[in-house]
Scaffold this motif. Sequence first.
Motif, PDB file in Angstrom:
ATOM      1  N   GLU A   9      30.921  51.703  51.280  1.00  0.00           N
ATOM      2  CA  GLU A   9      30.991  51.110  49.950  1.00  0.00           C
ATOM      3  C   GLU A   9      32.180  50.158  49.828  1.00  0.00           C
ATOM      4  OE1 GLU A   9      31.061  54.246  47.110  1.00  0.00           O
ATOM      5  OE2 GLU A   9      29.215  55.164  47.857  1.00  0.00           O
ATOM      6  N   LYS A  10      33.227  50.422  50.595  1.00  0.00           N
ATOM      7  CA  LYS A  10      34.442  49.615  50.509  1.00  0.00           C
ATOM      8  C   LYS A  10      34.980  49.361  51.906  1.00  0.00           C
ATOM      9  CE  LYS A  10      37.927  47.872  48.027  1.00  0.00           C
ATOM     10  NZ  LYS A  10      37.762  46.849  46.975  1.00  0.00           N
ATOM     11  N   ILE A  11      35.334  48.102  52.161  1.00  0.00           N
ATOM     12  CA  ILE A  11      35.943  47.722  53.428  1.00  0.00           C
ATOM     13  C   ILE A  11      37.334  47.172  53.125  1.00  0.00           C
ATOM     14  CG2 ILE A  11      35.784  46.244  55.465  1.00  0.00           C
ATOM     15  CD1 ILE A  11      32.752  46.050  54.919  1.00  0.00           C
ATOM     16  N   VAL A  12      38.342  47.783  53.711  1.00  0.00           N
ATOM     17  CA  VAL A  12      39.719  47.312  53.553  1.00  0.00           C
ATOM     18  C   VAL A  12      40.112  46.594  54.836  1.00  0.00           C
ATOM     19  CG1 VAL A  12      42.117  47.950  53.144  1.00  0.00           C
ATOM     20  CG2 VAL A  12      40.281  49.213  52.005  1.00  0.00           C
ATOM     21  N   LEU A  13      40.335  45.303  54.727  1.00  0.00           N
ATOM     22  CA  LEU A  13      40.686  44.481  55.881  1.00  0.00           C
ATOM     23  C   LEU A  13      42.174  44.183  55.838  1.00  0.00           C
ATOM     24  CD1 LEU A  13      39.813  42.749  58.324  1.00  0.00           C
ATOM     25  CD2 LEU A  13      39.308  40.896  56.707  1.00  0.00           C
ATOM     26  N   CYS A  14      42.883  44.635  56.845  1.00  0.00           N
ATOM     27  CA  CYS A  14      44.337  44.487  56.865  1.00  0.00           C
ATOM     28  C   CYS A  14      44.752  43.195  57.565  1.00  0.00           C
ATOM     29  CB  CYS A  14      44.987  45.658  57.587  1.00  0.00           C
ATOM     30  SG  CYS A  14      44.697  47.245  56.775  1.00  0.00           S
ATOM     31  N   THR A  15      45.672  42.478  56.943  1.00  0.00           N
ATOM     32  CA  THR A  15      46.218  41.309  57.615  1.00  0.00           C
ATOM     33  C   THR A  15      47.050  41.755  58.817  1.00  0.00           C
ATOM     34  OG1 THR A  15      48.145  41.293  56.139  1.00  0.00           O
ATOM     35  CG2 THR A  15      46.264  39.903  55.532  1.00  0.00           C
ATOM     36  N   VAL A  16      47.245  40.846  59.739  1.00  0.00           N
ATOM     37  CA  VAL A  16      47.957  41.149  60.983  1.00  0.00           C
ATOM     38  C   VAL A  16      49.461  40.990  60.755  1.00  0.00           C
ATOM     39  CG1 VAL A  16      48.241  40.519  63.404  1.00  0.00           C
ATOM     40  CG2 VAL A  16      45.998  40.287  62.301  1.00  0.00           C
ATOM     41  N   PRO A  17      50.234  42.042  61.017  1.00  0.00           N
ATOM     42  CA  PRO A  17      51.688  41.916  60.868  1.00  0.00           C
ATOM     43  C   PRO A  17      52.285  40.998  61.930  1.00  0.00           C
ATOM     44  CG  PRO A  17      50.987  44.224  60.825  1.00  0.00           C
ATOM     45  CD  PRO A  17      49.826  43.416  61.312  1.00  0.00           C
ATOM     46  N   ASP A  18      53.476  40.544  61.673  1.00  0.00           N
ATOM     47  CA  ASP A  18      54.201  39.710  62.619  1.00  0.00           C
ATOM     48  C   ASP A  18      54.636  40.534  63.827  1.00  0.00           C
ATOM     49  OD1 ASP A  18      55.879  37.998  63.981  1.00  0.00           O
ATOM     50  OD2 ASP A  18      57.429  37.938  62.420  1.00  0.00           O
ATOM     51  N   ALA A  19      54.104  40.202  64.982  1.00  0.00           N
ATOM     52  CA  ALA A  19      54.474  40.893  66.225  1.00  0.00           C
ATOM     53  C   ALA A  19      55.137  39.931  67.204  1.00  0.00           C
ATOM     54  CB  ALA A  19      53.247  41.528  66.861  1.00  0.00           C
ATOM     55  N   SER A  20      55.632  38.813  66.667  1.00  0.00           N
ATOM     56  CA  SER A  20      56.149  37.764  67.545  1.00  0.00           C
ATOM     57  C   SER A  20      57.406  38.165  68.313  1.00  0.00           C
ATOM     58  CB  SER A  20      56.447  36.490  66.729  1.00  0.00           C
ATOM     59  OG  SER A  20      57.417  36.742  65.730  1.00  0.00           O
ATOM     60  N   GLY A  21      58.052  39.240  67.899  1.00  0.00           N
ATOM     61  CA  GLY A  21      59.244  39.687  68.615  1.00  0.00           C
ATOM     62  C   GLY A  21      58.993  40.840  69.557  1.00  0.00           C
ATOM     63  N   ALA A  22      57.736  41.181  69.754  1.00  0.00           N
ATOM     64  CA  ALA A  22      57.394  42.309  70.623  1.00  0.00           C
ATOM     65  C   ALA A  22      57.842  42.049  72.052  1.00  0.00           C
ATOM     66  CB  ALA A  22      55.888  42.560  70.584  1.00  0.00           C
ATOM     67  N   PRO A  23      58.141  43.097  72.798  1.00  0.00           N
ATOM     68  CA  PRO A  23      58.584  42.929  74.183  1.00  0.00           C
ATOM     69  C   PRO A  23      57.592  42.130  75.014  1.00  0.00           C
ATOM     70  CG  PRO A  23      58.902  45.187  73.457  1.00  0.00           C
ATOM     71  CD  PRO A  23      58.117  44.500  72.378  1.00  0.00           C
ATOM     72  N   GLY A  24      58.109  41.211  75.820  1.00  0.00           N
ATOM     73  CA  GLY A  24      57.271  40.431  76.725  1.00  0.00           C
ATOM     74  C   GLY A  24      56.743  39.146  76.139  1.00  0.00           C
ATOM     75  N   ILE A  25      56.988  38.882  74.853  1.00  0.00           N
ATOM     76  CA  ILE A  25      56.470  37.668  74.230  1.00  0.00           C
ATOM     77  C   ILE A  25      57.259  36.440  74.690  1.00  0.00           C
ATOM     78  CG2 ILE A  25      56.013  36.477  72.064  1.00  0.00           C
ATOM     79  CD1 ILE A  25      54.185  38.848  72.699  1.00  0.00           C
ATOM     80  N   GLY A  26      58.565  36.565  74.731  1.00  0.00           N
ATOM     81  CA  GLY A  26      59.420  35.486  75.245  1.00  0.00           C
ATOM     82  C   GLY A  26      59.251  34.180  74.492  1.00  0.00           C
ATOM     83  N   ASN A  27      59.040  33.102  75.240  1.00  0.00           N
ATOM     84  CA  ASN A  27      58.941  31.772  74.653  1.00  0.00           C
ATOM     85  C   ASN A  27      57.661  31.559  73.840  1.00  0.00           C
ATOM     86  OD1 ASN A  27      61.380  31.046  75.818  1.00  0.00           O
ATOM     87  ND2 ASN A  27      60.403  30.297  77.689  1.00  0.00           N
TER      88      ASN A  27
END
Length: 204
Positions: free
Chosen positions: A119-137
Amino acid sequence: DYGIGHPLYNASHQGANQDAGITPMLHRLLAKRGLYVTDIHNAARTGARLAFVSGGYNAMNQVNGSPDAAYFDAKTSRGKIIVIIVGANDALSQTSTIDTTVRAALNTMLDYCDAAGFEKIVLCTVPDASGAPGIGNSAALSLARTIEINAVYAEEAALRNNVSICDLYSAMGPYSATKMADDGLHPSKYTSAQVWAPALLNSV
């Protein structure tokens, strides 16, 4: 509810403190509103991407026709509300095209949930993960892709009466390792309980 170590517990092998606080906190917050829910299931999968959606299966079932698909169907078909949290790996992978692959996969998933009778769908926006390990440049590109994915979510949700947005991107704010579990990517127990759970509840 599935505890740490259960095969359907989200990323159970990636850090014992991640995501563990969200279900008990949801129970407590719901109880304060006079709602006593005993049937909360977590059917998530590590490394899920919207790009994996195929044949109507959700993004957590990465291989179409896997044994998990039938189990997921059986467990969630009893529910009235489904929460979709996916997209961070699409932003970080930088391989899937957002306006085509991600948009099409999202609509496949939403159609699947409609067909399942939610009956209801909750769609979550994507949090900022730009500082996660291995992302680098690639941090700036990952953040840009996250923002673009969230824009697609907002556009598609606006076209459906039974879809609401839970804005985890705004709730979490800029990336900070202090909010994350041991892997630096998933939310810690504290963040799940104090940030994610209230945001989800307010979106239902």
